[in-house]
Design a protein around this motif. Structure first.
Motif, PDB file in Angstrom:
ATOM      1  N   GLY A  19       0.816  -1.211   0.000  1.00 11.82           N
ATOM      2  CA  GLY A  19       0.000   0.000   0.000  1.00 11.82           C
ATOM      3  C   GLY A  19       0.848   1.260   0.000  1.00 11.82           C
ATOM      4  O   GLY A  19       0.541   2.233   0.698  1.00 11.82           O
ATOM      5  N   ALA A  20       1.898   1.269  -0.800  1.00 12.69           N
ATOM      6  CA  ALA A  20       2.853   2.385  -0.814  1.00 12.69           C
ATOM      7  C   ALA A  20       2.197   3.691  -1.244  1.00 12.69           C
ATOM      8  O   ALA A  20       1.360   3.726  -2.133  1.00 12.69           O
ATOM      9  N   LEU A  21       2.624   4.763  -0.593  1.00  7.63           N
ATOM     10  CA  LEU A  21       2.255   6.118  -1.001  1.00  7.63           C
ATOM     11  C   LEU A  21       3.401   6.781  -1.756  1.00  7.63           C
ATOM     12  O   LEU A  21       3.189   7.722  -2.515  1.00  7.63           O
ATOM     13  N   VAL A  22       4.622   6.299  -1.513  1.00  8.67           N
ATOM     14  CA  VAL A  22       5.820   6.837  -2.153  1.00  8.67           C
ATOM     15  C   VAL A  22       6.703   5.661  -2.560  1.00  8.67           C
ATOM     16  O   VAL A  22       6.890   4.722  -1.788  1.00  8.67           O
ATOM     17  N   VAL A  23       7.228   5.728  -3.775  1.00 12.99           N
ATOM     18  CA  VAL A  23       8.267   4.805  -4.222  1.00 12.99           C
ATOM     19  C   VAL A  23       9.467   5.666  -4.589  1.00 12.99           C
ATOM     20  O   VAL A  23       9.356   6.573  -5.417  1.00 12.99           O
ATOM     21  N   ALA A  24      10.591   5.414  -3.936  1.00 16.54           N
ATOM     22  CA  ALA A  24      11.799   6.195  -4.178  1.00 16.54           C
ATOM     23  C   ALA A  24      12.863   5.287  -4.792  1.00 16.54           C
ATOM     24  O   ALA A  24      13.117   4.190  -4.296  1.00 16.54           O
TER      25      ALA A  24
ATOM     26  N   TYR B 242      -0.075   2.744  -8.947  1.00 18.66           N
ATOM     27  CA  TYR B 242      -1.371   3.372  -8.729  1.00 18.66           C
ATOM     28  C   TYR B 242      -1.215   4.885  -8.756  1.00 18.66           C
ATOM     29  O   TYR B 242      -0.163   5.417  -8.368  1.00 18.66           O
ATOM     30  N   PRO B 243      -2.248   5.605  -9.202  1.00 15.09           N
ATOM     31  CA  PRO B 243      -2.147   7.072  -9.339  1.00 15.09           C
ATOM     32  C   PRO B 243      -1.809   7.814  -8.046  1.00 15.09           C
ATOM     33  O   PRO B 243      -1.230   8.895  -8.100  1.00 15.09           O
ATOM     34  N   ASN B 244      -2.153   7.252  -6.898  1.00 15.75           N
ATOM     35  CA  ASN B 244      -1.878   7.935  -5.630  1.00 15.75           C
ATOM     36  C   ASN B 244      -0.443   7.746  -5.141  1.00 15.75           C
ATOM     37  O   ASN B 244      -0.047   8.319  -4.137  1.00 15.75           O
ATOM     38  N   VAL B 245       0.360   6.952  -5.850  1.00 14.61           N
ATOM     39  CA  VAL B 245       1.740   6.678  -5.443  1.00 14.61           C
ATOM     40  C   VAL B 245       2.664   7.714  -6.085  1.00 14.61           C
ATOM     41  O   VAL B 245       2.675   7.875  -7.302  1.00 14.61           O
TER      42      VAL B 245
ATOM     43  N   ALA C 269      15.339  17.336   1.143  1.00 14.83           N
ATOM     44  CA  ALA C 269      14.218  17.483   0.209  1.00 14.83           C
ATOM     45  C   ALA C 269      13.341  16.238   0.238  1.00 14.83           C
ATOM     46  O   ALA C 269      12.107  16.330   0.186  1.00 14.83           O
ATOM     47  N   PHE C 270      13.963  15.076   0.340  1.00 13.23           N
ATOM     48  CA  PHE C 270      13.195  13.835   0.432  1.00 13.23           C
ATOM     49  C   PHE C 270      12.364  13.825   1.715  1.00 13.23           C
ATOM     50  O   PHE C 270      11.199  13.437   1.711  1.00 13.23           O
ATOM     51  N   GLY C 271      12.946  14.270   2.811  1.00 11.78           N
ATOM     52  CA  GLY C 271      12.211  14.348   4.072  1.00 11.78           C
ATOM     53  C   GLY C 271      11.006  15.266   3.975  1.00 11.78           C
ATOM     54  O   GLY C 271       9.916  14.936   4.459  1.00 11.78           O
ATOM     55  N   ARG C 272      11.166  16.409   3.322  1.00 14.86           N
ATOM     56  CA  ARG C 272      10.040  17.339   3.150  1.00 14.86           C
ATOM     57  C   ARG C 272       8.949  16.713   2.286  1.00 14.86           C
ATOM     58  O   ARG C 272       7.759  16.872   2.558  1.00 14.86           O
ATOM     59  N   LEU C 273       9.350  15.978   1.243  1.00 18.97           N
ATOM     60  CA  LEU C 273       8.376  15.278   0.408  1.00 18.97           C
ATOM     61  C   LEU C 273       7.574  14.286   1.240  1.00 18.97           C
ATOM     62  O   LEU C 273       6.345  14.224   1.145  1.00 18.97           O
ATOM     63  N   LEU C 274       8.259  13.509   2.057  1.00 26.63           N
ATOM     64  CA  LEU C 274       7.568  12.529   2.900  1.00 26.63           C
ATOM     65  C   LEU C 274       6.588  13.213   3.847  1.00 26.63           C
ATOM     66  O   LEU C 274       5.464  12.726   4.040  1.00 26.63           O
TER      67      LEU C 274
ATOM     68  N   ASP D   3       0.990  14.263   5.251  1.00 25.33           N
ATOM     69  CA  ASP D   3      -0.045  15.252   5.563  1.00 25.33           C
ATOM     70  C   ASP D   3      -1.216  15.162   4.594  1.00 25.33           C
ATOM     71  O   ASP D   3      -2.370  15.228   5.009  1.00 25.33           O
ATOM     72  N   SER D   4      -0.937  14.977   3.306  1.00 28.99           N
ATOM     73  CA  SER D   4      -2.034  14.901   2.329  1.00 28.99           C
ATOM     74  C   SER D   4      -2.796  13.589   2.474  1.00 28.99           C
ATOM     75  O   SER D   4      -4.004  13.546   2.275  1.00 28.99           O
ATOM     76  N   ALA D   5      -2.114  12.496   2.845  1.00 30.93           N
ATOM     77  CA  ALA D   5      -2.802  11.220   3.059  1.00 30.93           C
ATOM     78  C   ALA D   5      -3.692  11.296   4.298  1.00 30.93           C
ATOM     79  O   ALA D   5      -4.788  10.746   4.313  1.00 30.93           O
ATOM     80  N   SER D   6      -3.227  11.998   5.324  1.00 26.67           N
ATOM     81  CA  SER D   6      -4.021  12.150   6.550  1.00 26.67           C
ATOM     82  C   SER D   6      -5.256  13.004   6.309  1.00 26.67           C
ATOM     83  O   SER D   6      -6.319  12.774   6.883  1.00 26.67           O
ATOM     84  N   ALA D   7      -5.117  14.005   5.442  1.00 24.08           N
ATOM     85  CA  ALA D   7      -6.236  14.916   5.157  1.00 24.08           C
ATOM     86  C   ALA D   7      -7.280  14.254   4.266  1.00 24.08           C
ATOM     87  O   ALA D   7      -8.436  14.635   4.290  1.00 24.08           O
ATOM     88  N   GLY D   8      -6.852  13.275   3.456  1.00 23.85           N
ATOM     89  CA  GLY D   8      -7.742  12.654   2.471  1.00 23.85           C
ATOM     90  C   GLY D   8      -8.515  11.554   3.050  1.00 23.85           C
ATOM     91  O   GLY D   8      -9.586  11.187   2.908  1.00 23.85           O
TER      92      GLY D   8
END
Length: 105
Positions: free
Chosen positions: A29-34, A58-61, A90-95, A100-105
């Protein structure tokens, strides 16, 4: 960086085929793939991998690339400039933003 911010991390290793990354991202259920891209001799395979990931995740990743050749690879793969992580900070800020956006959604 991700662990310090409370993310669950699935480290797959080096030179992992795109199909295995896609499978792991879906299974977890990844939200980020780096993806780290550092070797100049491996730009072509990295670009191919990034293209396949961009089309298959998936589009949300959010697909992120970091490392010495990340800018060139991401651009060639058609990723947005925001996908390139210029530093670990920068990676930390992205995470943080993704959490935050996943929590809001």
């Amino acid at each position: 960086i991700a662990l310090e911010r409370g993310w669950r991390v699935a480290y797959l290793g080096a030179n992992v085929p795109a199909a295995e990354i896609i499978e792991a991202a879906r299974r977890n259920g990844a939200l980020v793939v780096a993806l780290g891209t550092t070797e100049t001799s491996a730009v072509r395979p990295a670009v191919a991998c990034l293209r396949l990931l961009r089309k298959s995740l998936y589009p949300n990743v959010f697909l992120a690339a970091g490392g010495r050749t990340a800018g060139r690879c991401a651009k060639s793969a058609g990723l947005k400039p925001s996908s390139v992580m210029a530093s670990m900070a920068a990676f930390g800020r992205l995470l943080d933003r993704r959490r935050d956006s996943a929590s809001a959604g």
